[in-house]
Scaffold this active site. Structure first.
Site, PDB file in Angstrom:
ATOM      1  N   ASP A 194       0.832  -1.202   0.000  1.00 28.32           N
ATOM      2  CA  ASP A 194       0.000   0.000   0.000  1.00 28.32           C
ATOM      3  C   ASP A 194       0.867   1.253   0.000  1.00 28.32           C
ATOM      4  OD1 ASP A 194      -2.842   1.123   0.615  1.00 28.32           O
ATOM      5  OD2 ASP A 194      -1.509   2.177   2.002  1.00 28.32           O
ATOM      6  N   TYR A 219       2.419  10.020   0.042  1.00 28.35           N
ATOM      7  CA  TYR A 219       3.515   9.496   0.874  1.00 28.35           C
ATOM      8  C   TYR A 219       4.869   9.785   0.220  1.00 28.35           C
ATOM      9  CZ  TYR A 219      -0.227   6.530   2.887  1.00 28.35           C
ATOM     10  OH  TYR A 219      -1.391   6.054   3.463  1.00 28.35           O
ATOM     11  N   LYS A 245      -2.803   6.034  -4.195  1.00 33.05           N
ATOM     12  CA  LYS A 245      -4.016   6.799  -3.853  1.00 33.05           C
ATOM     13  C   LYS A 245      -3.972   8.206  -4.427  1.00 33.05           C
ATOM     14  CE  LYS A 245      -3.972   4.420   0.614  1.00 33.05           C
ATOM     15  NZ  LYS A 245      -2.607   4.495   1.168  1.00 33.05           N
ATOM     16  N   HIS A 270      -8.104   9.033  -1.871  1.00 31.37           N
ATOM     17  CA  HIS A 270      -7.504   8.994  -0.525  1.00 31.37           C
ATOM     18  C   HIS A 270      -8.473   9.480   0.577  1.00 31.37           C
ATOM     19  CE1 HIS A 270      -3.248   9.059   1.416  1.00 31.37           C
ATOM     20  NE2 HIS A 270      -4.164   8.723   2.310  1.00 31.37           N
TER      21      HIS A 270
HETATM   22  N1  NDP Z   1      -5.956   5.679   3.646  1.00 29.67           N
HETATM   23  C1  NDP Z   1      -5.581   6.396   4.680  1.00 29.67           C
HETATM   24  O1  NDP Z   1      -6.145   7.466   4.957  1.00 29.67           O
HETATM   25  C2  NDP Z   1      -4.478   5.907   5.537  1.00 29.67           C
HETATM   26  C3  NDP Z   1      -3.727   4.824   5.122  1.00 29.67           C
HETATM   27  N2  NDP Z   1      -2.687   4.353   5.901  1.00 29.67           N
HETATM   28  C4  NDP Z   1      -1.959   3.149   5.413  1.00 29.67           C
HETATM   29  O2  NDP Z   1      -2.043   2.156   6.445  1.00 29.67           O
HETATM   30  C5  NDP Z   1      -0.737   1.701   6.780  1.00 29.67           C
HETATM   31  C6  NDP Z   1      -0.649   1.224   8.220  1.00 29.67           C
HETATM   32  O3  NDP Z   1      -0.982   2.254   9.116  1.00 29.67           O
HETATM   33  P1  NDP Z   1       0.099   3.026  10.024  1.00 29.67           P
HETATM   34  O4  NDP Z   1      -0.487   4.363  10.289  1.00 29.67           O
HETATM   35  O5  NDP Z   1       1.408   2.957   9.378  1.00 29.67           O
HETATM   36  O6  NDP Z   1       0.032   2.270  11.407  1.00 29.67           O
HETATM   37  P2  NDP Z   1       0.206   0.754  11.943  1.00 29.67           P
HETATM   38  O7  NDP Z   1      -0.965   0.513  12.829  1.00 29.67           O
HETATM   39  O8  NDP Z   1       0.473  -0.151  10.829  1.00 29.67           O
HETATM   40  O9  NDP Z   1       1.462   0.881  12.877  1.00 29.67           O
HETATM   41  C7  NDP Z   1       2.742   1.169  12.382  1.00 29.67           C
HETATM   42  C8  NDP Z   1       3.673   1.382  13.573  1.00 29.67           C
HETATM   43  O10 NDP Z   1       3.707   0.207  14.372  1.00 29.67           O
HETATM   44  C9  NDP Z   1       5.038  -0.278  14.500  1.00 29.67           C
HETATM   45  N3  NDP Z   1       4.922  -1.734  14.447  1.00 29.67           N
HETATM   46  C10 NDP Z   1       4.558  -2.507  13.396  1.00 29.67           C
HETATM   47  N4  NDP Z   1       4.492  -3.797  13.716  1.00 29.67           N
HETATM   48  C11 NDP Z   1       4.840  -3.882  15.016  1.00 29.67           C
HETATM   49  C12 NDP Z   1       4.972  -4.961  15.923  1.00 29.67           C
HETATM   50  N5  NDP Z   1       4.718  -6.222  15.547  1.00 29.67           N
HETATM   51  N6  NDP Z   1       5.360  -4.680  17.203  1.00 29.67           N
HETATM   52  C13 NDP Z   1       5.620  -3.410  17.584  1.00 29.67           C
HETATM   53  N7  NDP Z   1       5.516  -2.348  16.763  1.00 29.67           N
HETATM   54  C14 NDP Z   1       5.126  -2.576  15.490  1.00 29.67           C
HETATM   55  C15 NDP Z   1       5.800   0.328  13.339  1.00 29.67           C
HETATM   56  O11 NDP Z   1       7.156   0.524  13.671  1.00 29.67           O
HETATM   57  P3  NDP Z   1       8.351  -0.212  12.853  1.00 29.67           P
HETATM   58  O12 NDP Z   1       8.235   0.234  11.428  1.00 29.67           O
HETATM   59  O13 NDP Z   1       9.573   0.284  13.525  1.00 29.67           O
HETATM   60  O14 NDP Z   1       8.128  -1.691  13.043  1.00 29.67           O
HETATM   61  C16 NDP Z   1       5.101   1.679  13.183  1.00 29.67           C
HETATM   62  O15 NDP Z   1       5.610   2.604  14.104  1.00 29.67           O
HETATM   63  C17 NDP Z   1       0.134   2.928   6.469  1.00 29.67           C
HETATM   64  O16 NDP Z   1       1.517   2.607   6.446  1.00 29.67           O
HETATM   65  C18 NDP Z   1      -0.472   3.362   5.162  1.00 29.67           C
HETATM   66  O17 NDP Z   1      -0.010   2.532   4.118  1.00 29.67           O
HETATM   67  C19 NDP Z   1      -2.417   4.930   7.109  1.00 29.67           C
HETATM   68  C20 NDP Z   1      -3.122   6.030   7.556  1.00 29.67           C
HETATM   69  C21 NDP Z   1      -4.217   6.605   6.804  1.00 29.67           C
HETATM   70  O1  LIG Z   2      -1.336   8.339   6.011  1.00 30.50           O
HETATM   71  C1  LIG Z   2      -2.354   8.573   5.358  1.00 30.50           C
HETATM   72  O2  LIG Z   2      -2.712   7.855   4.411  1.00 30.50           O
HETATM   73  C2  LIG Z   2      -3.184   9.743   5.696  1.00 30.50           C
HETATM   74  O3  LIG Z   2      -4.195   9.946   5.093  1.00 30.50           O
HETATM   75  C3  LIG Z   2      -2.753  10.684   6.786  1.00 30.50           C
HETATM   76  O4  LIG Z   2      -3.718  11.692   6.988  1.00 30.50           O
HETATM   77  C4  LIG Z   2      -2.577  10.035   8.093  1.00 30.50           C
HETATM   78  O5  LIG Z   2      -3.818   9.708   8.551  1.00 30.50           O
HETATM   79  C5  LIG Z   2      -1.797  10.904   8.994  1.00 30.50           C
HETATM   80  O6  LIG Z   2      -0.642  10.727   9.072  1.00 30.50           O
HETATM   81  C6  LIG Z   2      -2.427  11.979   9.750  1.00 30.50           C
HETATM   82  O7  LIG Z   2      -1.491  12.564  10.581  1.00 30.50           O
END
Ligand code: NDP
Ligand SMILES: O=C(O)C(=O)[C@@H](O)[C@H](O)C(=O)CO
Length: 281
Positions: free
Chosen positions: A48, A53, A78, A111
Site C-alpha cells: 500500500d 507518501y 491513492k 484517498h
Molecule cells: N488511507 C488512509 O487514509 C491511511 C492509510 N494508511 C496506510 O495504512 C498503513 C498502516 O498504518 P500506520 O499508520 O502505518 O500504522 P500501523 O498501525 O500499521 O502501525 C505502524 C507502527 O507500528 C510499529 N509496528 C509494526 N508492527 C509492530 C509490531 N509487531 N510490534 C511493535 N511495533 C510494530 C511500526 O514501527 P516499525 O516500522 O519500527 O516496526 C510503526 O511505528 C500505512 O503505512 C499506510 O499505508 C495509514 C493512515 C491513513
Molecule cells: O497516512 C495517510 O494515508 C493519511 O491519510 C494521513 O492523513 C494520516 O492519517 C496521517 O498521518 C495523519 O497525521
C-alpha cells in the site's frame, strides 16, 4: 521463512491477499530495502502506498529489485484531495505510474472524500476512465462514509471494490463494516495496530495473547482477519514484518473476538480525522 497468505476476490474479480504491507514513511534506500525484504523474505504480496507518501518511486524500485514477478504482486496507490478535478485526476494517475515506473496499479483509491470541497464523484468518474484505459485493475476509496458511497453508486453506477478505513480495536467501525458487507465492498484497515502505542500494552489483548502464545500484534491482526478486513500493518523491520504476517496457525473464538471488539471507544480515532468534516489535500 516466507509465509503464504490466503487470498480473497473483490467484487470486480481481482484477487488480493488478506493482509498487506503499509508503507507510510518507508522511503529512500532504507525504504527500498524494507519493502524488498517484505516481498522476497517475508511473503508480502499486497503493498500500500500513496501519491502523498512520496514513496511510489521507492515502492517501484523495491518491486523491480525483488525476485517476485509483477503479476504476483498487488500494488496500491491513492489520489490526493488536491487532484480530484477530472483532468487533474487522470494526469495524477499517469504521474503515479511514472513515479513508480509501473505500467499499471492493481488498486488505486481516492484517498479522502473531502465532502466540503465535494469533488469526489468527479474524481470517481476519472477513476472509472483510468480503469478503462488500463492504468488500474481495480478502483476503490478510503475514508468514505455510507453517504459518500451511496452517491458514487447512484451517480455513476459503479461501486468501489475496497474502502480503506481507520480500523483497530479502539475504533472497530461496526456499522461501517456492516454497510460494506451488505454492499459487497471489502473493508481494508489502516493503522490496524493503532500505530503500536498503548494497544501493545492493553491488558485484555495481553491476556488473549498469553493464552495463544502469540504477541499482541498477532492477536490484533488475527482479529482483523476474522472480521473479514484486510489489514495493512506497516513495519520497517523484517522481524516485525514476519511477526505481523504469521497469523494463520491459530484462531480466536467468538468470546475473544467480542472482547477485542469491546475495546472500542467513542473517541477511539487516532487523530480525530472524521471523514464527515476532515479534508486532506
Ligand atoms: N488511507 C488512509 O487514509 C491511511 C492509510 N494508511 C496506510 O495504512 C498503513 C498502516 O498504518 P500506520 O499508520 O502505518 O500504522 P500501523 O498501525 O500499521 O502501525 C505502524 C507502527 O507500528 C510499529 N509496528 C509494526 N508492527 C509492530 C509490531 N509487531 N510490534 C511493535 N511495533 C510494530 C511500526 O514501527 P516499525 O516500522 O519500527 O516496526 C510503526 O511505528 C500505512 O503505512 C499506510 O499505508 C495509514 C493512515 C491513513
Ligand atoms: O497516512 C495517510 O494515508 C493519511 O491519510 C494521513 O492523513 C494520516 O492519517 C496521517 O498521518 C495523519 O497525521
Amino acid at each position: 521463512m516466507s509465509i503464504s497468505v490466503p487470498e480473497i476476490t473483490l467484487l470486480d474479480g481481482l484477487t488480493v491477499p488478506v493482509i498487506g504491507l503499509g508503507t507510510y514513511k518507508l522511503k529512500g534506500n532504507d525504504g527500498v530495502e524494507s519493502i524488498k525484504t517484505a516481498i522476497d523474505d517475508v511473503g508480502y504480496r499486497l503493498l500500500d502506498s500513496a501519491y502523498n507518501y512520496e514513496n511510489e518511486g521507492t515502492l517501484g524500485e523495491a518491486v523491480r529489485r525483488s525476485s517476485v514477478t509483477r503479476e504476483e504482486l498487488r500494488i496500491t496507490s491513492k489520489l490526493p484531495g488536491r487532484f480530484q478535478e477530472y483532468d487533474k485526476a487522470i494526469t495524477t494517475i499517469q504521474e503515479s505510474l511514472y513515479r513508480a515506473n509501473l505500467d499499471y496499479y492493481d488498486l488505486y483509491l481516492i484517498h479522502w472524500p473531502n465532502p466540503i470541497t465535494d469533488r469526489y464523484v468527479e474524481a470517481w468518474h476519472a477513476m472509472i476512465e483510468a480503469k478503462k484505459r488500463g492504468y488500474i485493475r481495480s478502483i476503490g476509496v478510503c475514508n468514505f462514509l455510507p453517504v459518500h458511497l451511496d452517491r458514487l453508486e447512484s451517480e455513476t453506477g459503479v461501486k468501489p471494490s475496497i474502502n480503506q478505513i481507520e480500523l483497530h480495536p479502539y475504533f472497530n467501525q461496526a456499522e461501517q463494516r456492516e454497510y460494506h458487507e451488505r454492499n459487497g465492498i471489502r473493508t481494508q484497515s489502516w493503522s490496524p495496530l493503532a500505530r503500536a502505542n498503548d494497544i501493545l500494552h492493553d491488558e485484555t489483548i495481553q491476556q488473549i495473547a498469553q493464552h495463544h502464545s502469540k504477541t499482541n500484534s498477532q492477536i490484533i491482526l488475527r482479529w482483523h482477519y476474522q472480521l473479514g478486513a484486510i489489514a495493512i500493518p506497516k513495519s520497517a523491520s523484517p522481524e516485525r514484518q514476519h511477526e505481523n504476517i504469521s497469523i494463520f496457525d491459530f484462531s480466536l473464538d467468538q468470546t475473544e473476538m467480542n472482547q477485542i471488539s469491546g475495546l472500542t471507544r467513542v473517541d477511539g480515532r487516532l487523530n480525530n480525522q472524521d471523514p464527515a468534516t476532515y479534508e486532506e489535500f
